[in-house]
Design a protein around this motif. Structure first.
Motif, PDB file in Angstrom:
ATOM      1  N   PHE A  71       0.842  -1.198   0.000  1.00 20.22           N
ATOM      2  CA  PHE A  71       0.000   0.000   0.000  1.00 20.22           C
ATOM      3  C   PHE A  71       0.878   1.248   0.000  1.00 20.22           C
ATOM      4  CE2 PHE A  71      -2.098   3.366   2.439  1.00 20.22           C
ATOM      5  CZ  PHE A  71      -3.286   3.525   1.728  1.00 20.22           C
ATOM      6  N   TYR A  72       1.861   1.270   0.896  1.00 19.95           N
ATOM      7  CA  TYR A  72       2.760   2.417   0.986  1.00 19.95           C
ATOM      8  C   TYR A  72       3.531   2.608  -0.314  1.00 19.95           C
ATOM      9  CZ  TYR A  72       7.049   4.956   2.129  1.00 19.95           C
ATOM     10  OH  TYR A  72       8.110   5.834   2.105  1.00 19.95           O
ATOM     11  N   TYR A  73       3.996   1.523  -0.913  1.00 19.90           N
ATOM     12  CA  TYR A  73       4.810   1.626  -2.128  1.00 19.90           C
ATOM     13  C   TYR A  73       4.051   2.352  -3.230  1.00 19.90           C
ATOM     14  CZ  TYR A  73       7.734   0.463  -6.106  1.00 19.90           C
ATOM     15  OH  TYR A  73       8.525   0.558  -7.226  1.00 19.90           O
ATOM     16  N   PHE A  74       2.846   1.902  -3.517  1.00 23.31           N
ATOM     17  CA  PHE A  74       2.092   2.511  -4.603  1.00 23.31           C
ATOM     18  C   PHE A  74       1.657   3.932  -4.259  1.00 23.31           C
ATOM     19  CE2 PHE A  74       1.304  -2.027  -5.766  1.00 23.31           C
ATOM     20  CZ  PHE A  74       1.948  -1.971  -6.991  1.00 23.31           C
ATOM     21  N   MET A  75       1.280   4.165  -3.008  1.00 20.12           N
ATOM     22  CA  MET A  75       0.839   5.494  -2.621  1.00 20.12           C
ATOM     23  C   MET A  75       1.989   6.499  -2.681  1.00 20.12           C
ATOM     24  SD  MET A  75      -2.370   5.684  -2.078  1.00 20.12           S
ATOM     25  CE  MET A  75      -2.429   7.245  -1.198  1.00 20.12           C
ATOM     26  N   HIS A  76       3.171   6.119  -2.221  1.00 23.45           N
ATOM     27  CA  HIS A  76       4.271   7.083  -2.209  1.00 23.45           C
ATOM     28  C   HIS A  76       4.734   7.415  -3.621  1.00 23.45           C
ATOM     29  CE1 HIS A  76       7.551   4.253  -3.124  1.00 23.45           C
ATOM     30  NE2 HIS A  76       8.395   5.253  -3.040  1.00 23.45           N
ATOM     31  N   MET A  77       4.682   6.438  -4.537  1.00 23.63           N
ATOM     32  CA  MET A  77       5.058   6.722  -5.921  1.00 23.63           C
ATOM     33  C   MET A  77       4.048   7.647  -6.585  1.00 23.63           C
ATOM     34  SD  MET A  77       7.968   5.679  -6.604  1.00 23.63           S
ATOM     35  CE  MET A  77       7.723   6.521  -8.166  1.00 23.63           C
ATOM     36  N   LEU A  78       2.780   7.432  -6.305  1.00 21.41           N
ATOM     37  CA  LEU A  78       1.739   8.293  -6.866  1.00 21.41           C
ATOM     38  C   LEU A  78       1.906   9.729  -6.374  1.00 21.41           C
ATOM     39  CD1 LEU A  78      -0.855   8.598  -8.531  1.00 21.41           C
ATOM     40  CD2 LEU A  78      -2.147   7.961  -6.471  1.00 21.41           C
ATOM     41  N   VAL A  79       2.115   9.902  -5.075  1.00 16.58           N
ATOM     42  CA  VAL A  79       2.266  11.237  -4.499  1.00 16.58           C
ATOM     43  C   VAL A  79       3.514  11.923  -5.051  1.00 16.58           C
ATOM     44  CG1 VAL A  79       2.727  12.494  -2.358  1.00 16.58           C
ATOM     45  CG2 VAL A  79       0.985  10.701  -2.400  1.00 16.58           C
ATOM     46  N   ILE A  80       4.626  11.194  -5.142  1.00 13.82           N
ATOM     47  CA  ILE A  80       5.871  11.774  -5.650  1.00 13.82           C
ATOM     48  C   ILE A  80       5.698  12.255  -7.088  1.00 13.82           C
ATOM     49  CG2 ILE A  80       8.242  11.223  -6.354  1.00 13.82           C
ATOM     50  CD1 ILE A  80       8.366   9.363  -3.898  1.00 13.82           C
ATOM     51  N   HIS A  81       5.086  11.438  -7.909  1.00 21.27           N
ATOM     52  CA  HIS A  81       4.919  11.812  -9.321  1.00 21.27           C
ATOM     53  C   HIS A  81       3.973  13.013  -9.454  1.00 21.27           C
ATOM     54  CE1 HIS A  81       4.765  10.086 -13.684  1.00 21.27           C
ATOM     55  NE2 HIS A  81       5.028  11.374 -13.660  1.00 21.27           N
ATOM     56  N   VAL A  82       2.903  13.024  -8.687  1.00 17.46           N
ATOM     57  CA  VAL A  82       1.975  14.164  -8.716  1.00 17.46           C
ATOM     58  C   VAL A  82       2.682  15.430  -8.228  1.00 17.46           C
ATOM     59  CG1 VAL A  82      -0.106  15.139  -7.688  1.00 17.46           C
ATOM     60  CG2 VAL A  82      -0.117  12.777  -8.512  1.00 17.46           C
ATOM     61  N   PHE A  83       3.464  15.329  -7.158  1.00 19.02           N
ATOM     62  CA  PHE A  83       4.215  16.484  -6.659  1.00 19.02           C
ATOM     63  C   PHE A  83       5.175  17.004  -7.726  1.00 19.02           C
ATOM     64  CE2 PHE A  83       4.102  16.120  -1.715  1.00 19.02           C
ATOM     65  CZ  PHE A  83       2.718  16.264  -1.760  1.00 19.02           C
ATOM     66  N   ALA A  84       5.832  16.089  -8.439  1.00 18.06           N
ATOM     67  CA  ALA A  84       6.768  16.501  -9.483  1.00 18.06           C
ATOM     68  C   ALA A  84       6.043  17.238 -10.605  1.00 18.06           C
ATOM     69  CB  ALA A  84       7.500  15.285 -10.039  1.00 18.06           C
ATOM     70  N   LEU A  85       4.869  16.760 -10.950  1.00 16.39           N
ATOM     71  CA  LEU A  85       4.074  17.414 -11.988  1.00 16.39           C
ATOM     72  C   LEU A  85       3.648  18.815 -11.550  1.00 16.39           C
ATOM     73  CD1 LEU A  85       1.344  15.684 -14.121  1.00 16.39           C
ATOM     74  CD2 LEU A  85       0.895  17.919 -13.136  1.00 16.39           C
ATOM     75  N   ILE A  86       3.187  18.926 -10.305  1.00 17.20           N
ATOM     76  CA  ILE A  86       2.784  20.229  -9.770  1.00 17.20           C
ATOM     77  C   ILE A  86       3.983  21.173  -9.692  1.00 17.20           C
ATOM     78  CG2 ILE A  86       1.898  21.418  -7.726  1.00 17.20           C
ATOM     79  CD1 ILE A  86       0.210  18.920  -7.152  1.00 17.20           C
ATOM     80  N   GLY A  87       5.119  20.659  -9.251  1.00 20.61           N
ATOM     81  CA  GLY A  87       6.317  21.479  -9.160  1.00 20.61           C
ATOM     82  C   GLY A  87       6.752  22.007 -10.508  1.00 20.61           C
ATOM     83  N   LEU A  88       6.592  21.191 -11.540  1.00 25.69           N
ATOM     84  CA  LEU A  88       6.956  21.612 -12.890  1.00 25.69           C
ATOM     85  C   LEU A  88       6.086  22.776 -13.345  1.00 25.69           C
ATOM     86  CD1 LEU A  88       9.023  20.705 -15.015  1.00 25.69           C
ATOM     87  CD2 LEU A  88       7.239  19.294 -16.033  1.00 25.69           C
ATOM     88  N   VAL A  89       4.807  22.701 -13.034  1.00 23.13           N
ATOM     89  CA  VAL A  89       3.879  23.782 -13.400  1.00 23.13           C
ATOM     90  C   VAL A  89       4.205  25.066 -12.636  1.00 23.13           C
ATOM     91  CG1 VAL A  89       1.464  24.528 -13.360  1.00 23.13           C
ATOM     92  CG2 VAL A  89       2.028  22.184 -14.033  1.00 23.13           C
ATOM     93  N   GLY A 144       7.046  27.076 -13.952  1.00 21.87           N
ATOM     94  CA  GLY A 144       6.915  27.574 -15.315  1.00 21.87           C
ATOM     95  C   GLY A 144       7.083  26.541 -16.401  1.00 21.87           C
ATOM     96  N   GLY A 145       7.140  25.278 -16.044  1.00 24.25           N
ATOM     97  CA  GLY A 145       7.278  24.231 -17.046  1.00 24.25           C
ATOM     98  C   GLY A 145       5.934  23.748 -17.566  1.00 24.25           C
ATOM     99  N   HIS A 146       5.967  22.773 -18.427  1.00 29.38           N
ATOM    100  CA  HIS A 146       4.762  22.186 -18.997  1.00 29.38           C
ATOM    101  C   HIS A 146       4.483  20.850 -18.302  1.00 29.38           C
ATOM    102  CE1 HIS A 146       4.780  25.168 -22.207  1.00 29.38           C
ATOM    103  NE2 HIS A 146       6.065  24.891 -22.410  1.00 29.38           N
ATOM    104  N   TRP A 147       3.274  20.700 -17.771  1.00 28.42           N
ATOM    105  CA  TRP A 147       2.949  19.486 -17.035  1.00 28.42           C
ATOM    106  C   TRP A 147       3.060  18.252 -17.914  1.00 28.42           C
ATOM    107  CZ3 TRP A 147      -0.962  16.299 -18.630  1.00 28.42           C
ATOM    108  CH2 TRP A 147      -1.920  16.843 -19.501  1.00 28.42           C
TER     109      TRP A 147
END
Length: 394
Positions: free
Chosen positions: A311-329, A332-335
């Motif tokens: 459960f933790y493995y999949f949840m932490h990867m999802l959160v990390i990837h979403v955070f990276a996408l938000i950080g890119l936006v 000034g980057g493109h999501w």
């Protein structure tokens, strides 16, 4: 099998929790650090001591995770027949391969076309469980021999290279040679976890579960943990010092003393060399030795993550990837650039993307703290609903 004392399992879950929290650091680095998507943090020409350490400390995660998966299999089968354990391991192995191929690949890439496939630790655990489901029918001494041969002997195969993309070469890549398979320009397969040593490691982890049988003397178990832990580290130092066997890449004297030390500890993970496993499993056993009877707020914190690893493995990867996408936006980057397709890798459009290591560590801490209440709630749910068989697959 003999019964297992429930209280003794806590130290195993604590260790698993520690390495899974550390694992998040490596995955945050993958998505946030400068050049991490295409760079190597252990490249002695470009790395720094702190970057090397950031990657080095996370090396403990995969081997401990696989090893303890074997131990968990033993504990699970303590009150079941061999046939029942076989069925569980075989079906759970297939389930994990499915999760790796369909769920985990999507979480890592957000690519609905699945043009980029990455076979990682969940894949290795699934395949190793299927193999373990067969090995459990053998006498334990035979399992020990098989495990030792696969772990200690697979480096003798390092010189074998099968060229091209024939069926034979793909089979060899799956078994012992990390590789990247490219199909035209629209599909890439990363084979990061060749199976031979992982199968052996899980088999040894399965036998390790015998130390936690109900009538196994606790004092004797601690002596074994201390002896095996120190023995693994001594074996690492001796073999690494001799520089003749145990790792694909020998260490060498560099232009600075610091880099020479880094070279000494730069051991091969893909596939995990004998020295890599000695250097990671050894300290893990010493942690089990140290935390045999320790219980406080710190161990309770790690126990939560170790109790719900998948459960933790999949949840932490999802959160990390979403955070990276938000950080890119936000910067000034493109999501869309955080949708990791085969085309994105081939064009290297994220080659200059990334943040300083300080940001990596801050995001890591944030991810762990964010997930703690969710993992704790799920842990309590599992404890309260042990009658639900499907929870053992999650």
């Amino acid at each position: 099998m003999k019964a297992i004392a429930k209280a003794r399992i806590e130290s195993i879950d604590i260790l698993r929790g520690v390495v899974m929290v550390i694992m998040a650091l490596d995955h945050v680095r993958d998505y946030f650090h400068y050049g991490s998507i295409f760079g190597d943090p252990t490249d002695l020409k470009t790395t720094t001591p702190i970057l090397f350490f950031t990657r080095f400390i996370t090396n403990f995660c995969a081997p401990v995770f696989v090893f303890l998966s074997g131990t968990s299999a033993f504990l699970y089968g303590s009150n079941k027949s061999t046939t029942q354990l076989f069925k569980f391991l075989f079906t759970r192995g297939i389930w994990l391969i499915f999760l790796e191929t369909v769920v985990n690949n999507f979480i890592w890439t957000f690519d609905v076309t699945y043009s980029l496939h990455i076979f990682q630790v969940i894949w290795a655990i699934g395949c190793s469980m299927i193999c373990l489901s067969i090995l459990i029918f053998l006498p334990r001494k035979i399992i020990l021999v098989v495990g030792m041969l696969l772990v200690a002997g697979h480096n003798a195969l390092d010189g074998i290279v099968v060229q091209g993309h024939s069926f034979q070469s793909i089979v060899w890549d799956v078994l012992h040679h990390e590789n990247v398979l490219v199909s035209g320009s629209g599909h890439i397969i990363f084979l990061h976890y060749p199976l031979i040593p992982w199968i052996g490691l899980m088999a040894l982890g399965y036998l390790f579960g015998t130390f936690y049988q109900k009538d196994f003397d606790a004092t004797l178990r601690k002596k074994w943990l201390l002896g095996l832990g120190l023995g693994s580290l001594i074996l690492f130092l001796v073999l690494r010092g001799l520089n003749v066997y145990g790792d694909l890449v020998p260490w060498s004297v560099q232009d600075t003393g610091t880099k020479t030390i880094l070279s000494f500890f730069k051991v091969t993970k893909y596939p995990p060399s004998l020295l890599f496993l000695c250097l990671t499993i050894g300290p893990a056993l010493l942690i089990l030795y140290a935390f045999e009877n320790t219980k406080n707020k710190v161990t309770d914190f790690f126990l939560v993550f170790g109790s719900v690893p998948l459960f933790y493995y999949f949840m932490h990867m999802l959160v990390i990837h979403v955070f990276a996408l938000i950080g890119l936006v936000i910067t000034g980057g493109h999501w869309q650039d955080m949708i990791l397709t085969a085309k994105a890798f081939q064009s290297q459009r994220l080659l200059t993307y990334g943040y300083p290591l300080l940001v990596v560590y801050l995001v890591w801490i944030s991810v762990v703290l964010l997930l703690y209440p969710f993992c704790k709630k799920y842990m309590l749910y599992k404890q309260a609903h042990k009658e639900k068989w499907w929870l053992s697959y999650l």
